[in-house]
Design a protein around this motif. Structure first.
Motif, PDB file in Angstrom:
ATOM      1  N   PHE A  78       0.804  -1.225   0.000  1.00  0.00           N
ATOM      2  CA  PHE A  78       0.000   0.000   0.000  1.00  0.00           C
ATOM      3  C   PHE A  78       0.833   1.269   0.000  1.00  0.00           C
ATOM      4  O   PHE A  78       0.454   2.258  -0.624  1.00  0.00           O
ATOM      5  CB  PHE A  78      -0.939   0.041   1.206  1.00  0.00           C
ATOM      6  N   HIS A  79       1.943   1.267   0.710  1.00  0.00           N
ATOM      7  CA  HIS A  79       2.725   2.495   0.885  1.00  0.00           C
ATOM      8  C   HIS A  79       3.994   2.527   0.044  1.00  0.00           C
ATOM      9  O   HIS A  79       4.598   3.584  -0.105  1.00  0.00           O
ATOM     10  CB  HIS A  79       3.070   2.686   2.362  1.00  0.00           C
ATOM     11  N   GLY A  80       4.418   1.378  -0.458  1.00  0.00           N
ATOM     12  CA  GLY A  80       5.626   1.343  -1.270  1.00  0.00           C
ATOM     13  C   GLY A  80       6.885   1.626  -0.476  1.00  0.00           C
ATOM     14  O   GLY A  80       7.922   1.974  -1.046  1.00  0.00           O
ATOM     15  N   GLU A  81       6.807   1.469   0.835  1.00  0.00           N
ATOM     16  CA  GLU A  81       7.969   1.673   1.695  1.00  0.00           C
ATOM     17  C   GLU A  81       7.721   1.002   3.040  1.00  0.00           C
ATOM     18  O   GLU A  81       6.588   0.659   3.374  1.00  0.00           O
ATOM     19  CB  GLU A  81       8.244   3.165   1.905  1.00  0.00           C
ATOM     20  N   LEU A  82       8.806   0.813   3.782  1.00  0.00           N
ATOM     21  CA  LEU A  82       8.728   0.297   5.144  1.00  0.00           C
ATOM     22  C   LEU A  82       9.593   1.190   6.024  1.00  0.00           C
ATOM     23  O   LEU A  82      10.452   1.916   5.528  1.00  0.00           O
ATOM     24  CB  LEU A  82       9.228  -1.141   5.221  1.00  0.00           C
ATOM     25  N   THR A  83       9.387   1.083   7.316  1.00  0.00           N
ATOM     26  CA  THR A  83      10.222   1.830   8.257  1.00  0.00           C
ATOM     27  C   THR A  83      11.502   1.044   8.528  1.00  0.00           C
ATOM     28  O   THR A  83      11.546  -0.177   8.309  1.00  0.00           O
ATOM     29  CB  THR A  83       9.477   2.058   9.582  1.00  0.00           C
ATOM     30  N   PRO A  84      12.544   1.711   9.008  1.00  0.00           N
ATOM     31  CA  PRO A  84      13.773   0.982   9.355  1.00  0.00           C
ATOM     32  C   PRO A  84      13.523  -0.135  10.377  1.00  0.00           C
ATOM     33  O   PRO A  84      14.172  -1.184  10.316  1.00  0.00           O
ATOM     34  CB  PRO A  84      14.683   2.069   9.937  1.00  0.00           C
ATOM     35  N   GLU A  85      12.586   0.079  11.287  1.00  0.00           N
ATOM     36  CA  GLU A  85      12.274  -0.949  12.279  1.00  0.00           C
ATOM     37  C   GLU A  85      11.662  -2.187  11.626  1.00  0.00           C
ATOM     38  O   GLU A  85      11.986  -3.319  12.005  1.00  0.00           O
ATOM     39  CB  GLU A  85      11.326  -0.398  13.350  1.00  0.00           C
ATOM     40  N   LEU A  86      10.785  -1.981  10.648  1.00  0.00           N
ATOM     41  CA  LEU A  86      10.190  -3.123   9.946  1.00  0.00           C
ATOM     42  C   LEU A  86      11.242  -3.867   9.125  1.00  0.00           C
ATOM     43  O   LEU A  86      11.251  -5.101   9.088  1.00  0.00           O
ATOM     44  CB  LEU A  86       9.035  -2.675   9.054  1.00  0.00           C
ATOM     45  N   TYR A  87      12.140  -3.118   8.477  1.00  0.00           N
ATOM     46  CA  TYR A  87      13.226  -3.777   7.751  1.00  0.00           C
ATOM     47  C   TYR A  87      14.072  -4.619   8.705  1.00  0.00           C
ATOM     48  O   TYR A  87      14.469  -5.739   8.384  1.00  0.00           O
ATOM     49  CB  TYR A  87      14.122  -2.756   7.045  1.00  0.00           C
ATOM     50  N   ALA A  88      14.343  -4.080   9.897  1.00  0.00           N
ATOM     51  CA  ALA A  88      15.154  -4.811  10.878  1.00  0.00           C
ATOM     52  C   ALA A  88      14.461  -6.096  11.317  1.00  0.00           C
ATOM     53  O   ALA A  88      15.109  -7.146  11.463  1.00  0.00           O
ATOM     54  CB  ALA A  88      15.439  -3.915  12.081  1.00  0.00           C
ATOM     55  N   ASP A 104       9.184 -11.019   0.086  1.00  0.00           N
ATOM     56  CA  ASP A 104       8.858 -11.067  -1.341  1.00  0.00           C
ATOM     57  C   ASP A 104       8.039  -9.852  -1.764  1.00  0.00           C
ATOM     58  O   ASP A 104       8.299  -9.247  -2.813  1.00  0.00           O
ATOM     59  CB  ASP A 104       8.079 -12.345  -1.675  1.00  0.00           C
ATOM     60  N   ASP A 105       7.030  -9.487  -0.968  1.00  0.00           N
ATOM     61  CA  ASP A 105       6.213  -8.319  -1.304  1.00  0.00           C
ATOM     62  C   ASP A 105       7.027  -7.039  -1.227  1.00  0.00           C
ATOM     63  O   ASP A 105       6.843  -6.130  -2.040  1.00  0.00           O
ATOM     64  CB  ASP A 105       4.996  -8.224  -0.384  1.00  0.00           C
ATOM     65  N   THR A 106       7.934  -6.961  -0.267  1.00  0.00           N
ATOM     66  CA  THR A 106       8.791  -5.779  -0.168  1.00  0.00           C
ATOM     67  C   THR A 106       9.655  -5.663  -1.416  1.00  0.00           C
ATOM     68  O   THR A 106       9.779  -4.576  -1.986  1.00  0.00           O
ATOM     69  CB  THR A 106       9.672  -5.866   1.096  1.00  0.00           C
ATOM     70  N   LEU A 107      10.229  -6.768  -1.867  1.00  0.00           N
ATOM     71  CA  LEU A 107      11.053  -6.740  -3.071  1.00  0.00           C
ATOM     72  C   LEU A 107      10.233  -6.384  -4.306  1.00  0.00           C
ATOM     73  O   LEU A 107      10.749  -5.782  -5.248  1.00  0.00           O
ATOM     74  CB  LEU A 107      11.738  -8.092  -3.268  1.00  0.00           C
ATOM     75  N   SER A 108       8.952  -6.727  -4.299  1.00  0.00           N
ATOM     76  CA  SER A 108       8.096  -6.452  -5.449  1.00  0.00           C
ATOM     77  C   SER A 108       7.552  -5.030  -5.475  1.00  0.00           C
ATOM     78  O   SER A 108       7.410  -4.444  -6.543  1.00  0.00           O
ATOM     79  CB  SER A 108       6.911  -7.421  -5.466  1.00  0.00           C
ATOM     80  N   PHE A 109       7.249  -4.470  -4.315  1.00  0.00           N
ATOM     81  CA  PHE A 109       6.493  -3.215  -4.287  1.00  0.00           C
ATOM     82  C   PHE A 109       7.262  -2.003  -3.776  1.00  0.00           C
ATOM     83  O   PHE A 109       6.789  -0.879  -3.921  1.00  0.00           O
ATOM     84  CB  PHE A 109       5.212  -3.390  -3.457  1.00  0.00           C
ATOM     85  N   VAL A 110       8.412  -2.198  -3.177  1.00  0.00           N
ATOM     86  CA  VAL A 110       9.230  -1.068  -2.732  1.00  0.00           C
ATOM     87  C   VAL A 110      10.269  -0.807  -3.812  1.00  0.00           C
ATOM     88  O   VAL A 110      10.954  -1.741  -4.251  1.00  0.00           O
ATOM     89  CB  VAL A 110       9.896  -1.372  -1.375  1.00  0.00           C
ATOM     90  N   PRO A 111      10.397   0.448  -4.273  1.00  0.00           N
ATOM     91  CA  PRO A 111      11.390   0.735  -5.310  1.00  0.00           C
ATOM     92  C   PRO A 111      12.804   0.331  -4.877  1.00  0.00           C
ATOM     93  O   PRO A 111      13.171   0.469  -3.708  1.00  0.00           O
ATOM     94  CB  PRO A 111      11.298   2.261  -5.479  1.00  0.00           C
TER      95      PRO A 111
END
Length: 155
Positions: A78-88, A104-111
């Motif tokens: 939905f947002h095309g990004e995550l916070t540093p905490e979520l990445y961690a 997988d979804d992060t790799l697909s939807f986050v630039p």
């Protein structure tokens, strides 16, 4: 209940849009917190949902933790990004755990330019591996076709 959300059965939690209500549920140790953070992912901003998703990834119930990672995947969509905490949290869990679909979804939807270095490496490796697999499959088809031609059969 005045909120219209039933914390005992989980009914209606997918529509939750009040982070304070989820915070209260965390303090009470309520059930269905993973479902509630999916609702926050659908209905709230990234800044509001992300800290609660991170908390839900630490829940003792494996199913509710898996729902928290599903919420992280929805946030990426939905947002095309995550916070540093979520990445961690995704990095700590690894792709073999319950966070595989979220990664997988992060790799697909986050630039690509917005990914942290460890996910950029993973994306590049997946692309390279995919190309290698395509070449391997095509070479197998070519070898099979040549073998059939040598035996006098047309493909």
């Amino acid at each position: 209940m005045t909120s219209g959300h039933d914390w005992d059965s989980g009914e209606g939690l997918i529509r939750i849009d009040d982070p304070a209500e989820v915070d209260d549920a965390f303090e009470r140790g309520a059930d269905h917190l993973g479902t509630a953070v999916i609702g926050l992912a659908f209905n709230c901003s990234l800044a509001e949902a992300a800290p609660r998703i991170v908390l839900a990834t630490r829940l003792p119930d494996l199913r509710q933790r898996a729902y928290a990672f599903t919420a992280a995947a929805h946030v990426a969509r939905f947002h095309g990004e995550l916070t540093p905490e979520l990445y961690a949290v995704l990095r700590a869990e690894g792709s073999e755990g319950t966070s595989g679909d979220a990664i997988d979804d992060t790799l697909s939807f986050v630039p690509f330019r917005d990914l942290p270095p460890w996910l950029k490496r993973r994306k590049v490796l997946r692309i390279v591996w995919s190309r290698v697999e395509v070449c391997r499959l095509r070479s197998g088809d070519a070898v099979g076709c040549a073998w059939r031609a040598l035996r006098g059969r047309r493909p």
